[in-house]
Design an enzyme around this catalytic site. Structure first.
Site, PDB file in Angstrom:
ATOM      1  N   LYS A 140       1.069  -1.033  -0.241  1.00 19.08           N
ATOM      2  CA  LYS A 140      -0.383   0.166  -0.003  1.00 19.08           C
ATOM      3  C   LYS A 140       0.848   1.214   0.587  1.00 19.08           C
ATOM      4  CE  LYS A 140      -4.356   0.927   0.260  1.00 19.08           C
ATOM      5  NZ  LYS A 140      -5.452   0.391  -0.262  1.00 19.08           N
ATOM      6  N   ASP A 180      -6.632   4.577  -4.656  1.00 18.71           N
ATOM      7  CA  ASP A 180      -7.377   4.078  -3.639  1.00 18.71           C
ATOM      8  C   ASP A 180      -8.033   5.724  -2.966  1.00 18.71           C
ATOM      9  OD1 ASP A 180      -7.498   2.385  -1.347  1.00 18.71           O
ATOM     10  OD2 ASP A 180      -7.583   4.387  -0.034  1.00 18.71           O
TER      11      ASP A 180
HETATM   12  N1  GLU Z   1      -7.244   0.100  -3.044  1.00 17.27           N
HETATM   13  C1  GLU Z   1      -7.805  -0.894  -3.415  1.00 17.27           C
HETATM   14  C2  GLU Z   1      -8.207  -1.251  -2.032  1.00 17.27           C
HETATM   15  O1  GLU Z   1      -7.813  -1.141  -0.474  1.00 17.27           O
HETATM   16  C3  GLU Z   1      -7.791  -1.443  -4.622  1.00 17.27           C
HETATM   17  C4  GLU Z   1      -6.410  -1.457  -4.495  1.00 17.27           C
HETATM   18  C5  GLU Z   1      -5.774  -2.476  -6.138  1.00 17.27           C
HETATM   19  O2  GLU Z   1      -6.927  -2.138  -6.641  1.00 17.27           O
HETATM   20  O3  GLU Z   1      -4.528  -2.543  -5.989  1.00 17.27           O
HETATM   21  O4  GLU Z   1      -7.965  -2.932  -2.648  1.00 17.27           O
END
Ligand code: GLU
Length: 460
Positions: A140, A180
């Protein structure tokens, strides 16, 4: 108690003590990171029976290893605003765990971003991504940049500066960021452009959530919201309940909320309210989704403007008030810790039947306990909001194969993945003595696959 039961009980007590010790070390080693502590605690509490049954996880120090990110990158993001002033933000990428695939997870641009927030999100992503059944590890990132009120040119300069540094650490087989909060198609586009320029090659698989014209996947935009509703639908079905004819409250009005509202409506629910960070709108006739979509996706306006077009609706300042509205199903799709114990009590006393977490960790630990104690059906974020990252993995697969699937194909795969996550989580909960508890089930199902892969790959 028979002797054998006594021995088993004392072994379980020892495991509990061991887990508490590892948790105490996490707190000591990561002081002031309350959100990270909360995410670790929730997972650890679920794992006691798994460790008791599989002591080799203890011997292999899986807990001690899994709470330590493989790599944490923190960097300076300087940029120039429209007035010519130099601004500095802090960028992050936490590459948490690559046991089952390249790091995968979104980027969040929000003023609240700090190491604790990114670490809690990265830690949850490990289990979420494992649950999807796709080969993706956990990561992340983000920055404490506030996109609110910024011009398009400022957004572009900021994202280019951010990617200039991030590009050194990512790649289609290394780490694949996505969106996100605060990062959507526009930001991904600018970042993709900058990455391409710096690498001198078109590596489509380096980012997901791309535009459809340059390697994006159909249904990625809808995936998180639709996935949450698909998951909750399975959970309701098991109790002979459904969205049809139910009243629903959905917090937030971003990408996750909008498509959760859309799918809930398609399944025959009446969505009474949605919100943004300043307040919520309540429309007893049911929220008009086309107005919300235009305000949020096209005009970039506040949700308060909704009442100008729908005078019968009410706007109320303060977003947490949304949980005072009686409803059958609540879908928190805004942000972490948006439902505290007080809001949970209110929802329960107003007769809520099911909660589906579209946001990451939207309920506090106390709130979750209240829901479980009162037998409210509870779909935890790791499982319920895994649809977004699942379709991101499908986007990676399409990029690798250099082809593009239809909307219907991707949506059908998403639906299957969500059903599968539900079934796997229920099965794990049953197997480890917590039937029906999806918090425990999702944590265990996600954990076991990662732990086994870590062991198979040795002490690295
Ligand atoms: N931010 C989204 C999550 O919390 C998507 C992450 C992604 O598509 O890699 O899973």
């Amino acid at each position: 108690m028979k002797t054998i039961e006594k021995i088993e009980q004392s072994f379980t007590d020892n495991v509990k003590e061991y887990v508490e010790q590892v948790y105490a070390t996490v707190k000591k080693r990561n002081p002031h990171e309350s959100e990270f502590h909360q995410a670790v605690k929730e997972v650890f509490d679920s794992l006691v029976p798994v460790l008791a049954k599989n002591p080799h996880y203890i011997k292999q120090a899986i807990l001690e290893r899994i709470v330590e990110p493989e790599r944490v990158i923190s960097f300076r993001v300087p940029w120039v605003d429209d007035q010519g002033n130099v601004q500095v933000n802090r960028g992050f990428r936490v590459q948490f765990n690559s046991a089952i695939g390249p790091y995968k997870g979104g980027l969040r641009f929000h003023p609240s971003v700090n190491a604790s927030i990114i670490k809690f999100l990265g830690f949850e992503q490990i289990y979420k991504n494992s649950l999807t059944g796709q080969p993706i590890g956990g990561g992340k990132g983000g920055a404490d940049f506030d996109p609110k009120g910024k011009s398009d040119a400022e957004i572009m300069r900021f994202t280019q500066s951010f990617m200039s540094e991030l590009s050194k650490y990512i790649g289609p087989d290394i780490d694949v960021p996505a969106g996100d909060i605060g990062v959507g198609a526009r930001e991904i586009g600018y970042m993709f452009g900058q990455y391409k320029k710096m690498r001198g090659g078109f590596e489509a698989g380096v980012l997901t959530g791309k535009g459809l014209g340059y390697g994006g996947s159909l249904a990625r935009t809808e995936a998180t919201g639709y996935g949450t509703v698909y998951f909750v639908e399975e959970m309701l079905k098991d109790q002979n309940l459904s969205f049809k004819g139910s009243t629903v409250v959905v917090s937030g009005s971003g990408n996750v909320s909008i498509y959760a509202i859309e799918k809930a409506m398609q399944l025959g629910a009446k969505v009474l309210a949605c919100s943004d960070s300043t307040g919520y709108v309540y429309d007893k006739n049911g929220i008009d989704l086309s107005t919300v979509k235009r305000l949020k996706e096209v005009e970039n306006k506040r949700i308060s403007e909704y009442v100008n077009e729908h005078p019968e609706a009410h706007y109320v300042e303060g977003c947490s008030g949304i949980w005072t509205i009686p409803c059958d199903i609540a879908l928190p799709c805004a942000t972490q810790n948006e439902i505290d114990a007080h809001s949970a009590e209110l929802l329960v006393s107003n007769g809520v039947k099911a909660i589906g977490e579209g946001a990451n960790m939207p309920s506090t630990l106390e709130a979750v306990e209240i829901f479980l104690k009162n037998k409210v059906l509870f779909a935890p974020a790791k499982a319920a909001n895994a649809g977004g990252v699942s379709v991101s993995a499908l986007e990676m697969a399409q990029n690798s194969a250099r082809l593009a699937w239809t909307f219907e194909e991707v949506d059908a795969k998403l639906h299957d993945i969500m059903k599968n996550i539900y079934n796997e989580s229920m099965k794990a909960a049953q197997e480890y003595g917590a039937p029906g508890n999806l918090v425990v089930g999702a944590n265990i199902a996600g954990f076991v696959k990662v732990a086994d892969a870590m062991i198979a790959q040795g002490i690295i």
